[in-house]
Design a protein around this motif. Structure first.
Motif, PDB file in Angstrom:
ATOM      1  N   VAL A 252      41.655  25.539  48.037  1.00 35.55           N
ATOM      2  CA  VAL A 252      40.434  26.202  47.577  1.00 35.55           C
ATOM      3  C   VAL A 252      40.738  27.590  47.021  1.00 35.55           C
ATOM      4  N   GLY A 253      41.734  28.283  47.605  1.00 33.36           N
ATOM      5  CA  GLY A 253      42.144  29.562  47.027  1.00 33.36           C
ATOM      6  C   GLY A 253      42.620  29.383  45.600  1.00 33.36           C
ATOM      7  N   GLY A 254      43.406  28.343  45.366  1.00 37.70           N
ATOM      8  CA  GLY A 254      43.856  28.049  44.010  1.00 37.70           C
ATOM      9  C   GLY A 254      42.724  27.653  43.098  1.00 37.70           C
ATOM     10  N   LEU A 255      41.792  26.831  43.617  1.00 40.68           N
ATOM     11  CA  LEU A 255      40.671  26.363  42.806  1.00 40.68           C
ATOM     12  C   LEU A 255      39.758  27.505  42.385  1.00 40.68           C
ATOM     13  N   SER A 256      39.451  28.401  43.331  1.00 38.70           N
ATOM     14  CA  SER A 256      38.551  29.510  43.011  1.00 38.70           C
ATOM     15  C   SER A 256      39.154  30.449  41.979  1.00 38.70           C
ATOM     16  N   PHE A 257      40.451  30.762  42.123  1.00 40.31           N
ATOM     17  CA  PHE A 257      41.079  31.653  41.150  1.00 40.31           C
ATOM     18  C   PHE A 257      41.421  30.924  39.858  1.00 40.31           C
ATOM     19  N   MET A 258      41.534  29.610  39.918  1.00 41.55           N
ATOM     20  CA  MET A 258      41.702  28.844  38.686  1.00 41.55           C
ATOM     21  C   MET A 258      40.475  29.023  37.797  1.00 41.55           C
ATOM     22  N   THR A 259      39.290  28.845  38.378  1.00 43.31           N
ATOM     23  CA  THR A 259      38.070  29.038  37.596  1.00 43.31           C
ATOM     24  C   THR A 259      37.978  30.482  37.104  1.00 43.31           C
ATOM     25  N   HIS A 260      38.414  31.404  37.936  1.00 43.51           N
ATOM     26  CA  HIS A 260      38.408  32.829  37.605  1.00 43.51           C
ATOM     27  C   HIS A 260      39.240  33.098  36.341  1.00 43.51           C
ATOM     28  N   LEU A 261      40.470  32.605  36.325  1.00 40.93           N
ATOM     29  CA  LEU A 261      41.368  32.908  35.210  1.00 40.93           C
ATOM     30  C   LEU A 261      41.088  32.077  33.968  1.00 40.93           C
ATOM     31  N   VAL A 262      40.719  30.799  34.166  1.00 37.81           N
ATOM     32  CA  VAL A 262      40.408  29.969  32.996  1.00 37.81           C
ATOM     33  C   VAL A 262      39.238  30.569  32.232  1.00 37.81           C
ATOM     34  N   TYR A 263      38.189  30.952  32.954  1.00 37.96           N
ATOM     35  CA  TYR A 263      37.047  31.534  32.250  1.00 37.96           C
ATOM     36  C   TYR A 263      37.410  32.911  31.680  1.00 37.96           C
ATOM     37  N   GLY A 264      38.304  33.626  32.358  1.00 33.86           N
ATOM     38  CA  GLY A 264      38.757  34.902  31.808  1.00 33.86           C
ATOM     39  C   GLY A 264      39.435  34.716  30.462  1.00 33.86           C
ATOM     40  N   ALA A 265      40.299  33.699  30.358  1.00 31.60           N
ATOM     41  CA  ALA A 265      40.969  33.416  29.089  1.00 31.60           C
ATOM     42  C   ALA A 265      39.966  33.003  28.020  1.00 31.60           C
TER      43      ALA A 265
END
Length: 508
Positions: A390-403
């Protein structure tokens, strides 16, 4: 916390510090990289976007591998990849090579970061210390965010932006040494886990096509058939992704989490908080260098109101989490970030640094109150053995949307600034081809291509062109932040919709 827990937290903060340095430090190098490789902003933005994308798409796999084989082991492997790719960045002979090396850096960081979070979330002595530990780890990252621009500024002042990546090598070695010597080996891991390579591949390709389309849209034409086909394929892959997830054994998006309304809202809150901060980290340094004429080191110091707030605020938000809960912190954080992004749009031109200072501070404060609490809320909502995933999933959404935000804002910025430049050149009576206008609009005046264009103008015309470019960049930046304002405002609505009690019963 006891002495053992404190040592563990310090070790994790050292690792997080190295990751934080790389992210903001590389952003400060964008104008220098444009000059070195004769590139424009739509190409050089990939130095940020490709790193963020590969970082994001590796994190879920990195988190799950940590759950399966040990967070310490996967962290050390990730640091090794990060170190090797930093060497490749240092020796990069061209922009494409550098972008490829940055993608590899993202893979290394994607293995390190979720394991760092999971180790902090599961190895502290008392559960009530979890939010504080998460805040301290984020403080390590954001402290790195503060020093990263200063290191890159010093590298440019020494005459070569590549020296920044040499510093990356040094910090990677320090992080590896502390992890090997101070982090305990784990003896129990999850068994029978599978990694969703199909889902990762489809989602990565969908995002990559979207980012590439936003990159080349101005050159191909926004209504051209090839570009529309590119966006169509990206959309099809996004639609296909949840269908594939239903068929794989261990999907990226666990059904028991994805069916919960509150957890989905939390993922959304991990996404939208990054828009203004990412756009600011890209454009504030460029504004200071291209419009105000500051050096890279001066720009790094000028960025301090944003980066210092991120660093200090991570500790503060960690201590406030248990007292106030995520809902209130997220609402006020998103409100601050929205007002800050909007202030960049409405502040009158000609104020110099003070045109961006209030917005920079408010965006930093907003990110402080949203990044940590949104990630902590997601991790605390699941069982400890799911913390890495879940730590990976939450920051995945964070960075993908950032890009995606950076690519979207850059597309808006480029079109707006090009239109402004064209109008000003016409008003000044300077005739210039569309191709030459794009060269001047996209990069810096120090590139070989820009200098070749300016040599055909007399001194008076050169001064008019410089003034026109400065005004055009300012207009484009304002529209980029208009895009960011709308994006961050969505978070206000999501924060109001969040039900904390239901959230913490996801896997209760």
């Amino acid at each position: 916390m006891d002495r053992t827990s404190i040592i563990k937290v310090i070790t994790l903060m050292v690792t997080a510090f190295g990751i934080g340095i790389d992210f903001t430090g590389a952003l400060m190098l964008v104008p220098a990289i444009e000059n070195s490789f004769d590139a424009d902003i739509t190409s050089s933005q990939w130095v940020l976007n490709i790193y963020a994308l590969f970082f994001a798409m590796t994190m879920v796999a990195g988190g799950r591998l940590g759950d399966m084989y040990g967070h310490r082991r996967v962290m050390i492997i990730g640091l090794t990849i990060f170190l090797f790719s930093s060497v490749l960045c240092f020796v990069a002979p061209g922009l494409d090579y550098l972008i490829g090396a940055r993608a590899l850096q993202g893979i290394g960081a994607g293995c390190v970061w979720p394991c760092t979070l999971a180790f902090g979330a599961t190895k502290v002595s008392k559960p009530e210390h979890r939010a504080l530990v998460m805040g301290l780890i984020l403080a390590g990252v954001t402290t790195g965010n503060v020093f990263g621009p200063m290191i890159s500024g010093a590298a440019v002042n020494f005459g070569d932006w590549r020296l920044f990546f040499l510093a990356n090598v040094v910090f990677s070695c320090i992080s590896m040494a502390t992890a090997v010597l101070l982090m305990e080996r784990e003896t129990q891991h999850k068994q029978g886990e599978h990694i969703d390579f199909a889902g990762m591949g489809i989602l990565s390709f969908a995002v990559l096509l979207l980012l590439y389309g936003l990159d080349v849209g101005a050159d191909w034409g926004w209504t051209s058939v090839p570009l529309l086909l590119l966006f169509f394929v990206s959309a099809v892959l996004f639609i296909l992704f949840p269908r594939v997830e239903k068929r794989v054994k261990e999907p990226l998006l666990l059904p028991q989490l994805m069916q919960n309304r509150e957890f989905l809202i939390t993922l959304g809150l991990n996404m939208f908080n990054v828009s203004a901060a990412f756009v600011g980290l890209l454009y504030f340094p460029q504004y200071m260098q291209k419009v105000l004429g500051w050096s890279v080191l001066q720009s790094a110091l000028g960025l301090a109101p944003l980066t210092v707030l991120l660093a200090v605020g991570s500790i503060v938000s960690g201590t406030l989490y248990n007292d106030f809960g995520p809902k209130r912190l997220l609402f006020w954080g998103y409100l601050c970030a929205t007002v800050g992004a909007a202030s960049i749009v409405v502040m009158p031109a000609g104020l110099g640094y003070f045109q961006i200072l209030p917005g920079m501070a408010l965006i930093g404060l907003g990110a402080t109150l949203t990044v940590g609490p949104s990630g902590t809320a997601a991790v605390c909502a699941v069982k400890p053995e799911r913390a890495g995933l879940v730590g990976g999933l939450s920051f995945m959404t964070h960075l993908v949307y950032g890009a995606i935000s950076v690519a979207g804002a850059t597309a808006v910025m480029y079109v707006t600034s090009l239109s402004s430049l064209r109008k000003q050149l016409e008003a000044a009576g300077i005739s210039m081809s569309e191709a030459d206008q794009k060269v001047l609009n996209g990069g810096t005046l120090a590139t070989d291509s820009a200098q070749a264009i300016l040599r055909h103008l007399n001194p008076a015309e050169v001064e008019k062109v410089k003034a026109a470019i400065s005004t055009a960049f300012d207009s484009g930046m304002n529209m980029a932040f208009a895009f960011a304002t709308l994006s961050v405002a969505v978070g206000i609505v999501l924060a109001l919709m969040l039900d904390e009690q239901k959230l913490h019963k996801v896997e209760g």
